[in-house]
Design an enzyme around this catalytic site. Structure first.
Site, PDB file in Angstrom:
ATOM      1  N   SER A 254       3.180   3.786   7.880  1.00  0.00           N
ATOM      2  CA  SER A 254       3.706   4.772   6.933  1.00  0.00           C
ATOM      3  C   SER A 254       4.537   5.874   7.581  1.00  0.00           C
ATOM      4  O   SER A 254       4.354   6.196   8.756  1.00  0.00           O
ATOM      5  CB  SER A 254       2.551   5.401   6.162  1.00  0.00           C
ATOM      6  OG  SER A 254       2.097   4.472   5.211  1.00  0.00           O
TER       7      SER A 254
ATOM      8  N   TRP B 100      -3.237  -7.498   3.251  1.00  0.00           N
ATOM      9  CA  TRP B 100      -2.599  -6.642   4.235  1.00  0.00           C
ATOM     10  C   TRP B 100      -2.219  -7.506   5.438  1.00  0.00           C
ATOM     11  O   TRP B 100      -2.973  -8.406   5.814  1.00  0.00           O
ATOM     12  CB  TRP B 100      -3.573  -5.519   4.651  1.00  0.00           C
ATOM     13  CG  TRP B 100      -2.900  -4.470   5.478  1.00  0.00           C
ATOM     14  CD1 TRP B 100      -2.294  -3.342   5.022  1.00  0.00           C
ATOM     15  CD2 TRP B 100      -2.751  -4.472   6.906  1.00  0.00           C
ATOM     16  NE1 TRP B 100      -1.753  -2.649   6.073  1.00  0.00           N
ATOM     17  CE2 TRP B 100      -2.020  -3.304   7.237  1.00  0.00           C
ATOM     18  CE3 TRP B 100      -3.135  -5.330   7.926  1.00  0.00           C
ATOM     19  CZ2 TRP B 100      -1.693  -2.978   8.555  1.00  0.00           C
ATOM     20  CZ3 TRP B 100      -2.799  -5.013   9.235  1.00  0.00           C
ATOM     21  CH2 TRP B 100      -2.088  -3.847   9.541  1.00  0.00           C
TER      22      TRP B 100
ATOM     23  N   ASN C  12       0.849  -1.187   0.000  1.00  0.00           N
ATOM     24  CA  ASN C  12       0.000   0.000   0.000  1.00  0.00           C
ATOM     25  C   ASN C  12       0.887   1.241   0.000  1.00  0.00           C
ATOM     26  O   ASN C  12       1.793   1.314  -0.843  1.00  0.00           O
ATOM     27  CB  ASN C  12      -1.123  -0.044   1.048  1.00  0.00           C
ATOM     28  CG  ASN C  12      -0.746  -0.249   2.488  1.00  0.00           C
ATOM     29  OD1 ASN C  12      -0.309  -1.320   2.859  1.00  0.00           O
ATOM     30  ND2 ASN C  12      -0.926   0.754   3.319  1.00  0.00           N
ATOM     31  N   ASP C  13       0.636   2.209   0.843  1.00  0.00           N
ATOM     32  CA  ASP C  13       1.218   3.550   0.712  1.00  0.00           C
ATOM     33  C   ASP C  13       2.701   3.626   0.318  1.00  0.00           C
ATOM     34  O   ASP C  13       3.528   2.904   0.881  1.00  0.00           O
ATOM     35  CB  ASP C  13       1.140   4.289   2.064  1.00  0.00           C
ATOM     36  CG  ASP C  13      -0.169   4.102   2.764  1.00  0.00           C
ATOM     37  OD1 ASP C  13      -1.096   3.533   2.177  1.00  0.00           O
ATOM     38  OD2 ASP C  13      -0.263   4.536   3.924  1.00  0.00           O
TER      39      ASP C  13
ATOM     40  N   TRP D 128      -9.334   1.264   0.332  1.00  0.00           N
ATOM     41  CA  TRP D 128      -9.594   0.409   1.496  1.00  0.00           C
ATOM     42  C   TRP D 128     -11.042  -0.082   1.498  1.00  0.00           C
ATOM     43  O   TRP D 128     -11.914   0.546   0.918  1.00  0.00           O
ATOM     44  CB  TRP D 128      -9.307   1.160   2.798  1.00  0.00           C
ATOM     45  CG  TRP D 128      -7.853   1.443   3.023  1.00  0.00           C
ATOM     46  CD1 TRP D 128      -7.250   2.663   3.029  1.00  0.00           C
ATOM     47  CD2 TRP D 128      -6.815   0.490   3.292  1.00  0.00           C
ATOM     48  NE1 TRP D 128      -5.905   2.531   3.285  1.00  0.00           N
ATOM     49  CE2 TRP D 128      -5.617   1.209   3.452  1.00  0.00           C
ATOM     50  CE3 TRP D 128      -6.791  -0.911   3.415  1.00  0.00           C
ATOM     51  CZ2 TRP D 128      -4.395   0.586   3.724  1.00  0.00           C
ATOM     52  CZ3 TRP D 128      -5.575  -1.527   3.692  1.00  0.00           C
ATOM     53  CH2 TRP D 128      -4.397  -0.784   3.846  1.00  0.00           C
TER      54      TRP D 128
HETATM   55  C1  FRU Z   1      -3.092   4.536   4.823  1.00  0.00           C
HETATM   56  C2  FRU Z   1      -2.737   3.725   6.042  1.00  0.00           C
HETATM   57  C3  FRU Z   1      -1.863   4.530   6.975  1.00  0.00           C
HETATM   58  C4  FRU Z   1      -1.097   3.491   7.727  1.00  0.00           C
HETATM   59  C5  FRU Z   1      -0.897   2.431   6.680  1.00  0.00           C
HETATM   60  C6  FRU Z   1      -0.901   1.026   7.226  1.00  0.00           C
HETATM   61  O1  FRU Z   1      -3.361   3.801   3.680  1.00  0.00           O
HETATM   62  O2  FRU Z   1      -3.909   3.276   6.685  1.00  0.00           O
HETATM   63  O3  FRU Z   1      -2.561   5.442   7.776  1.00  0.00           O
HETATM   64  O4  FRU Z   1       0.104   3.983   8.221  1.00  0.00           O
HETATM   65  O5  FRU Z   1      -1.943   2.581   5.744  1.00  0.00           O
HETATM   66  O6  FRU Z   1      -0.522   0.110   6.253  1.00  0.00           O
END
Ligand code: FRU
Length: 492
Positions: free
Chosen positions: A99, A60, A35-36, A295
């Site tokens: 993140s 995830w 993800n991020d 999400w």
């Molecule tokens: C955003 C998020 C962040 C967090 C991360 C966890 O997509 O929810 O706030 O740090 O993903 O993977």
């Protein structure tokens, strides 16, 4: 030292190109969940991209930081994992190294991330520091976390995603939080911290408060100067209109920590664009990269798409250059470095179109770009439609309505997996309209009027869906200029 990795042969990349949905020029992890984007930074001649990563599955899970480097932001090379969730403040099956961001100071990389764990079922999120001298080996600070408590009066245990910048002789950090509960009416906040040495942090103020209007939690905030303005960006959770990436243009007073917003806009209104992070590149441009997915709390997300079948899940948008217009709007445009990937361009002028589909011949019909310029006055129909990744009744549609200045992306008939249509208004001066569409197997990025509006979404077409066309809904139109080109894979 990194040269060694660039010389390495990445044999598996051939396989990527055979896959139906794995993009050719959008970054994906070698395998499994991402993800991020995290820690985007230019350090010792390389662009570094870290990312939220579960190396063990396409779902995830305990968050690691994956790592890749690039010399041009376009061609990436995978590197060994940067961060493992292996400390008491970040090792948890529902947590990990969340993140964060990176800055360079005295030839060293300083990385800030959120250590996320649960203690007796209670969420605990703290801000942690990692350093690196070579950009490959990372050392967690022994005295982590550097921020262990959220401010009680304007935050909660949902306290994450530190983004650090240098300004003047100080370091500033923004952190996202929620006052209350994310799912039940909490209120998003962005907190500002200051430091003189990157180790000791002092809370300044909440520089942004949702006040019921902008969602229950501000994820992945970013804060940076652009010309004479300060830009604040974040991804809201449960925004009333389900916006997912917002920017604010405003002014900042660093004596009172007062941030005054002058304009708020959308970074991207597509279904799949979340957690954008920016950084300053080697030439001082401000660049933004986001995770291209959403999400499950988003109404249109039933799952993360079918790509686990190909052993990957999630990709990054192409890097976008950010610029500020005279009236406080932001433009987001693919970086010029993308030009390296464009080939076999074909340009047509004064293209007559009608209700009959006019097909484009594109040599690689799954990864390509279409650019178009039009003048509403030459378009009797006042509307036209582009079909992408089409076959018979299937296609993703881009509909341009020049009567109401509205652009729509419709993926209701794009594939067997995703649904929905999204529209956004655009401004048009004297009827002028321009658009750039980047298609990459399962990814569609649309840039309207040089990036004043962006729409990014995923689709999952079948192999035979290779048609691309333009037509009007009624009457005729002349489009001033249309060009197409193929886009080469970044794995070559
Ligand atoms: C955003 C998020 C962040 C967090 C991360 C966890 O997509 O929810 O706030 O740090 O993903 O993977």
């Amino acid at each position: 030292m990194l040269e060694r990795y660039f010389a390495a042969d990445e044999g598996t990349k051939e396989q990527y190109m055979q896959q139906l949905w794995r993009p050719n020029y959008h970054f994906t992890a070698a395998e499994n969940w991402i993800n991020d984007p995290n820690g985007l930074v230019y350090f010792k001649g390389f662009y570094h991209m870290f990312y939220q990563h579960n190396p063990l599955s396409c779902e995830w899970g305990p968050m690691h930081w994956g790592h890749a480097v690039s010399k041009d932001m376009v061609h990436w090379r995978h590197l060994p994992m940067a961060l493992y969730p292996d400390e008491k403040y970040d090792a948890h099956e529902k947590g990990g190294c969340f993140s964060g961001s990176a800055v360079v100071h005295e030839d060293k990389l300083y990385i800030f991330y959120t250590g996320a764990v649960q203690v007796n079922g209670k969420v605990s999120q703290t801000q942690c520091l990692v350093t690196s001298v070579d950009g490959i080996n990372f050392k967690k600070y022994e005295a982590n976390p550097v921020i262990s408590e959220y401010p009680k009066h304007c935050g909660s245990e949902e306290f994450r995603d530190p983004k650090v910048i240098q300004y003047g002789d100080k370091w500033y950090m923004v952190v996202g939080t929620s006052l209350g509960k994310i799912e039940t009416g909490g209120d998003g906040r962005i907190l500002l911290y200051v430091s003189e040495d990157l180790y000791n942090w002092r809370f300044c103020k909440a520089i942004f408060e949702s006040c019921g209007e902008f969602g229950t939690m501000c994820e992945c905030p970013d804060f940076f100067p652009l010309q004479d303005k300060w830009i604040l960006t974040f991804s809201p959770m449960y925004h009333p209109q389900m916006k997912k990436a917002i920017y604010c243009v405003g002014s900042m007073d660093f004596d009172t920590f007062e941030y005054k917003i002058e304009y708020m806009g959308d970074i991207d209104v597509g279904f799949d664009y979340y957690a954008p992070q920016t950084f300053e590149d080697a030439e001082g441009r401000r660049i933004c990269i986001a995770w291209q997915n959403g999400w499950l709390w988003m109404p249109w997300c039933e799952d993360f798409g079918p790509t686990a079948a190909e052993h990957w899940q999630g990709c990054m948008s192409v890097p976008r250059k950010i610029s500020l217009t005279e009236n406080n709007r932001l433009r987001f445009e693919p970086v010029d470095e993308m030009e390296k990937l464009y080939e076999l361009a074909n340009e047509m002028q004064n293209v007559r179109i009608s209700t009959e589909k006019k097909h484009f011949t594109i040599k690689n019909p799954t990864s390509f770009r279409i650019k178009l310029e039009a003048d509403a006055r030459k378009i009797t129909s006042r509307a036209f439609e582009i079909g992408l990744r089409g076959k018979e009744n299937r296609a993703a549609l881009v509909q341009v309505d020049l009567l109401n200045n509205l652009i729509t992306f419709d993926r209701n008939n794009a594939d067997r997996y995703v649904k929905g249509r999204v529209s956004c208004p655009f401004d048009s001066e004297n009827g002028k309209f321009s658009m750039e569409i980047l298609v990459d197997k399962s990814s569609v990025e649309i840039y309207v009027n040089d990036g004043l509006q962006c729409i990014t979404s995923n689709i999952y077409p079948e192999r035979e869906q290779v048609e691309c066309w333009i037509r009007t809904p009624y009457k005729e139109a002349t489009i001033d200029r249309i060009s197409t080109c193929c886009i080469k894979p970044i794995w070559e």
